[in-house]
Design an enzyme around this catalytic site. Structure first.
Site, PDB file in Angstrom:
ATOM      1  N   ASP A 306      37.741  -3.538  23.196  1.00 45.02           N
ATOM      2  CA  ASP A 306      38.370  -3.826  24.498  1.00 45.02           C
ATOM      3  C   ASP A 306      39.760  -3.229  24.692  1.00 45.02           C
ATOM      4  OD1 ASP A 306      35.938  -5.469  25.435  1.00 45.02           O
ATOM      5  OD2 ASP A 306      37.103  -7.048  24.496  1.00 45.02           O
ATOM      6  N   ASP A 612      34.561 -10.766  24.335  1.00 48.33           N
ATOM      7  CA  ASP A 612      35.085 -11.852  24.620  1.00 48.33           C
ATOM      8  C   ASP A 612      34.221 -12.573  25.366  1.00 48.33           C
ATOM      9  OD1 ASP A 612      35.642 -10.404  26.871  1.00 48.33           O
ATOM     10  OD2 ASP A 612      37.885 -10.368  26.332  1.00 48.33           O
ATOM     11  N   ASP A 616      29.044 -10.125  26.559  1.00 54.14           N
ATOM     12  CA  ASP A 616      29.395  -9.164  25.543  1.00 54.14           C
ATOM     13  C   ASP A 616      28.216  -9.901  24.297  1.00 54.14           C
ATOM     14  OD1 ASP A 616      31.033  -7.771  26.721  1.00 54.14           O
ATOM     15  OD2 ASP A 616      32.646  -9.141  25.891  1.00 54.14           O
TER      16      ASP A 616
END
Ligand code: ADP
Ligand code: MG
Length: 888
Positions: A306, A612, A616
């Site tokens: 990310d 998160d 996901d």
């Protein structure tokens, strides 16, 4: 249920009430299955083929009236069982303690304040706030929902999410279900065993604790050896009986062979190595949720990370505001309120009005909160939201006042796949809607943009250019819009109303790269690990941040979610081609992460991916190593992950990879040590028996050697520290066996040195008139010395013993000294001396044996040097070379 007053809904319980209820109803937890007791663990140590053989041996000794031997065998078994049990039990406890770190939390309303508490503290009557990604902590009767959907598959087996809207009927969110979308508030009606989940808890199949594949493979290996030994022993007895040897001799021989060949210390030493690895990873902010991850982390060839919070600090500050006509205000990132006037006076009168309007649209559809904290302010909620609220407040726009002017009707909460948030309010004339979100998304919703005093037709190209300008500076950009709509008779508003809005402008936020990230990324390249970024953010922003972080990429390697969608439509080949090239994925939907990750795996990568949010979870579950964020991660993400980062930091993944490689290397060290010494004993027997020599070592002596002296040293190897060059090798192929070419060759060599050396000494002693017992005495000492040297040889696969700090692992030096000391002590201890049939050795003899034993050190040192020469001739890190070329 008694209907609740508005004030009760706004306040929740008092802490005193909550405490009283907690004692009355008990903690909000399902009864835990009994943890395995120490005694159980102890008894389990005796469930192995070797132990059965030894127990049989003890019995036979007893029958043959050899009580001392029986006692000795019994004592060694007890000692071995105790050491094993203590180690296994403490490893298990350590694992359980680490698991406690991921206990779920929940947000409740108490005394009018939202609080994050341990979900076990929830009591009936609490008001709980739910949001996407959370596991519902108790049975909750909802009184407010916004776009709520729950996954109740745990309870019903039905995997399609269920929509929940407050209406006439009572709506309950059930404990154990998962919020997949939206927000809600409700009153807790039942906790713990009283919940619907609690009532069926007994029937749920709990996830079994997974064993690392490595452990399973090695246990299978041990069993295979045991079987082979069984066959060999049977053959030996058959041959012996044909030759009419006395049964008791044969029996002893058989036991001796079994004891030397079965690597009985292996499972314990490996559990210890894994437990130590787990503890070290926890110290580096990496929590292992699934045991195989310890092993697999070290094999990663690619990390898909990310951007926000992982590479960056997730400390957002609004630094720029831009109006559609290009008027630009720069904020000084400060927390003082008189910045307001300076900011606003710096721009012309009509601009002020419009900036205030923009910030109102930033504050109203906002779920963050600012709370006065001493002289400053503390933010709660999404960092984007908090940054916007802070900027608004600095400019005199206060959320509470704005909501008074425009009472809230309903909202569309922010979800990563929407990329916007909206709220609907009662305006003076009709309904007013405010939207904040990603520029492209909002530009598409608008047909006008604000200009001096009025709204003019939207100029989309000009707006996109402005956005790109800001993105190039690495700013995270949000856009704002507002509109007026006719009121609906049913009072329902939603996404279909977000058309023909007026575009208000942009806010740019700075989010600095974490200072430790560039070094961590360099480490990755050095270790042959590719790093890619997958973000929902703008390609321009993503590239700028990636550059700051030190990621290697060329402009054509930046792709977007749209490119991925196009490739998906074309077929798997197209997407695999795309993922082979791309390094930065911008504007992707979280749901696309899964297909990216699967494609990377098809391209031969062993992938670690971070995540998160709720969306996901599939990617985290289906990749090789799923990495969830401990702080900002949703419960769902954490539950799907293999590891959790307690500090959300990219650098911690790299630390985890390093520890994973160390743990794997330590397991190899233990295996090498145990298998080489065990095999050497077998060689000794295989030479002595056909040549008609007496038993070179007695079963009790082998027992002593393998379970006592070696048992002390092998566990110390499991605690070896990092050698320092873990991140300079390319990743290990996860399919590569522990017994790879180098290992097998070294095993052969050291086994032959020890086995032949021992045999030669035994042979020589017998030839030169030594008593059998005396020859065994010296041979046993020689083997203890061989083991001592072999312990040092096992410390490193590549480095010379002399280049390693002796005291990096004090346990090891201590283990070697204790093993040698114990053996010498036994020579002088009455009782033990008789059982082991040993006695004092002259200092000169000890010196000669030491010299002979050192040959194994010399041979291994020469071999390491030879291997080292060959290794340096090979290009060290291929991946670094490749990325450098791409950069050029
Ligand atoms: P990242 O990969 O950096 O975490 P996100 O998926 O969180 O990106 O965000 C994607 C986009 O959604 C952002 O670029 C921004 O435009 C928009 N966005 C993020 N947070 C919010 C929010 N709280 N409200 C509205 N829009 C948001
Ligand atoms: Mg995000």
């Amino acid at each position: 249920m008694v209907p609740m007053s508005q004030t009760a809904q706004a306040l929740g319980l008092s802490e005193a009430q909550a405490a009283e209820r907690l004692t009355r109803f008990g903690p909000n937890a399902l009864p835990q299955p009994q943890s395995v007791s120490l005694i159980r663990v102890f008894l389990r140590q005796f469930l192995s083929p070797l132990i059965y053989i030894l127990l049989a041996a003890a019995l036979v000794s007893l029958v043959l009236n050899d009580i001392k031997d029986a006692i000795f065998i019994g004592a060694v078994l007890l000692l071995n069982g105790t050491i094993g049990a203590v180690q296994e039990y403490s490893a298990g406890r350590a694992a359980a303690a680490l698991r406690d770190l991921e206990e779920p939390h929940a947000t409740v309303l108490r005394e009018g304040v939202e609080r994050q508490i341990d979900a076990r503290q929830i009591v009936p009557g609490d008001i709980v706030l739910l949001e996407a990604g959370a596991r519902v902590p108790a049975d909750i009767e909802l009184f407010q929902t916004e776009d709520l959907q729950c996954d109740e598959s745990l309870l019903t087996g039905e995997s399609a999410p269920v929509k929940k809207t407050v209406g006439e009927k009572q709506v309950t969110a059930f404990a154990g279900s998962m919020v997949t979308r939206g927000r809600a508030r409700g009153l807790v009606t039942a906790t713990g065993a009283e919940t619907e989940l609690g009532k069926i808890a007994a029937h749920l199949n709990r996830p079994s604790v997974s064993q690392p594949p490595l452990m399973i493979r090695l246990e299978r290996f041990s069993r295979m050896i045991a079987l082979a030994v069984g066959v060999a022993v049977a053959a030996l007895i058959a041959v012996g009986l044909i030759r009419a040897m006395p049964f008791s001799d044969l029996f002893l021989m058989a036991i001796g062979l079994a004891v030397s060949a079965i690597p009985e210390g292996l499972p314990v030493a490996i559990s210890v190595a894994l437990a130590i690895g787990m503890r070290r990873m926890a110290a580096a902010n990496v929590i292992i949720r699934k045991m195989p991850a310890i092993e697999s982390l070290g094999s990663c060839t690619l990390i898909a990370t990310d951007k926000t919070g992982t590479l960056t600090m997730n400390q957002l500050t609004v630094t720029d505001i831009r109006l559609p006509d290009g008027t630009c205000v720069t904020y000084r990132p400060q927390n003082d309120t008189d910045n307001v006037d300076r900011v606003l006076h710096a721009c012309a009168e009509p601009g002020r009005e419009r900036i205030a309007g923009l910030l109102r649209a930033a504050a109203l559809p906002n779920e963050g909160r600012l709370v006065q904290d001493g002289n400053g302010w503390k933010g709660y909620g999404d960092t984007v939201d908090v940054a916007l609220l802070a900027a608004a407040r600095q400019t005199g726009i206060i959320l509470e006042e704005a909501t008074q002017a425009y009472p809230l009707l309903t909202r569309i909460p922010y979800e990563p796949d929407l990329k916007y948030a909206a709220s609907f309010h009662e305006g003076k004339a009709g309904i007013r809607v405010f939207v904040k979100g990603a520029p492209e998304t909002l530009i598409a919703m608008c047909d006008r943009m604000s200009a001096c005093g009025t709204a003019v037709a939207i100029d989309r190209e000009a707006l996109i250019r402005q956005k790109e300008d800001m993105a190039a500076r690495g700013l995270r950009i949000l856009a704002f819009a507002e509109g007026e709509i006719a009121s609906e008779p049913d009072g329902r508003y939603g996404a279909r109303h977000l058309v023909d809005l007026v575009f208000l402008g942009f806010a740019g936020m700075q989010d600095p790269v974490r200072p430790e990230v560039p070094a961590a990324i360099r480490d990755c390249y050095e270790a042959g690990i590719e790093v890619i970024m997958v973000t929902g953010d703008d390609p321009g922003t993503a590239s700028a941040i990636a550059r700051d972080a030190g990621l290697h990429f060329a402009p054509h390697q930046v792709v977007t979610g749209q490119d991925v969608r196009d490739a998906e439509a074309e077929g798997p080949d197209a997407i695999d081609r795309l993922t082979r090239n791309a390094r930065i994925y911008a504007r992707v939907d979280p749901a696309q992460k899964l297909s990216i990750v699967l494609s990377l795996a098809r391209n031969g990568h062993f992938v670690a991916v971070t995540g998160d949010g709720v969306n996901d979870a599939p990617a985290l579950k289906h990749t090789h190593v799923g990495v969830a964020m401990g702080r900002k991660g949703a419960d769902v993400a954490k539950e799907s992950a293999d590891i959790i980062l307690t500090d959300d930091n990219f650098a911690s993944i790299v630390a985890g990879v390093r520890e994973g490689r160390v743990a794997y290397a330590n397991i190899r060290k233990v295996v090498f040590m145990l298998v080489s010494t065990g095999a050497a004993e077998v060689v000794l027997f295989l030479l002595a028996f056909p040549l008609g020599l007496p038993m070179p070592l007695l079963p009790v002596q082998l027992l002593w050697l393998n379970l006592v002296t070696n048992g002390i040293q092998d566990v110390a190897l499991a605690a070896e520290k990092a050698e320092g060059d873990e991140l300079t090798y390319p990743p290990r192929d996860p399919k590569e066996p522990i017994f790879d070419r180098v290992m097998i060759r070294r095993l052969w060599h050291s086994t032959l040195v020890i086995g032949l050396g021992g045999f030669a000494v035994f042979w020589w002693l017998l030839q030169h008139g030594y008593e059998e017992t005396e020859a065994r005495n010296l041979l046993l000492l020689l083997f203890v010395l061989f083991e001592n040297f072999q312990t040092f040889n096992s410390r490193s696969e590549h480095h010379s013993v002399f280049h390693q700090s002796l005291f990096a692992n004090p346990l090891l030096v201590l283990g070697v000294l204790v093993a040698q000391g114990l053996h010498i002590g036994a020579m002088y201890t009455p009782g033990l001396r008789e059982v082991l049939q040993i006695g004092p050795v002259s200092f000169a003899d000890w010196g000669i044996l030491l010299l002979i034993a050192s040959t194994v050190l010399v041979v291994m040192e020469l071999e390491k040097r030879w291997d080292g020469r060959r290794r340096t001739m090979r290009p060290a890190t291929l991946a670094t070379e490749q990325s450098r070329q791409i950069e050029k």
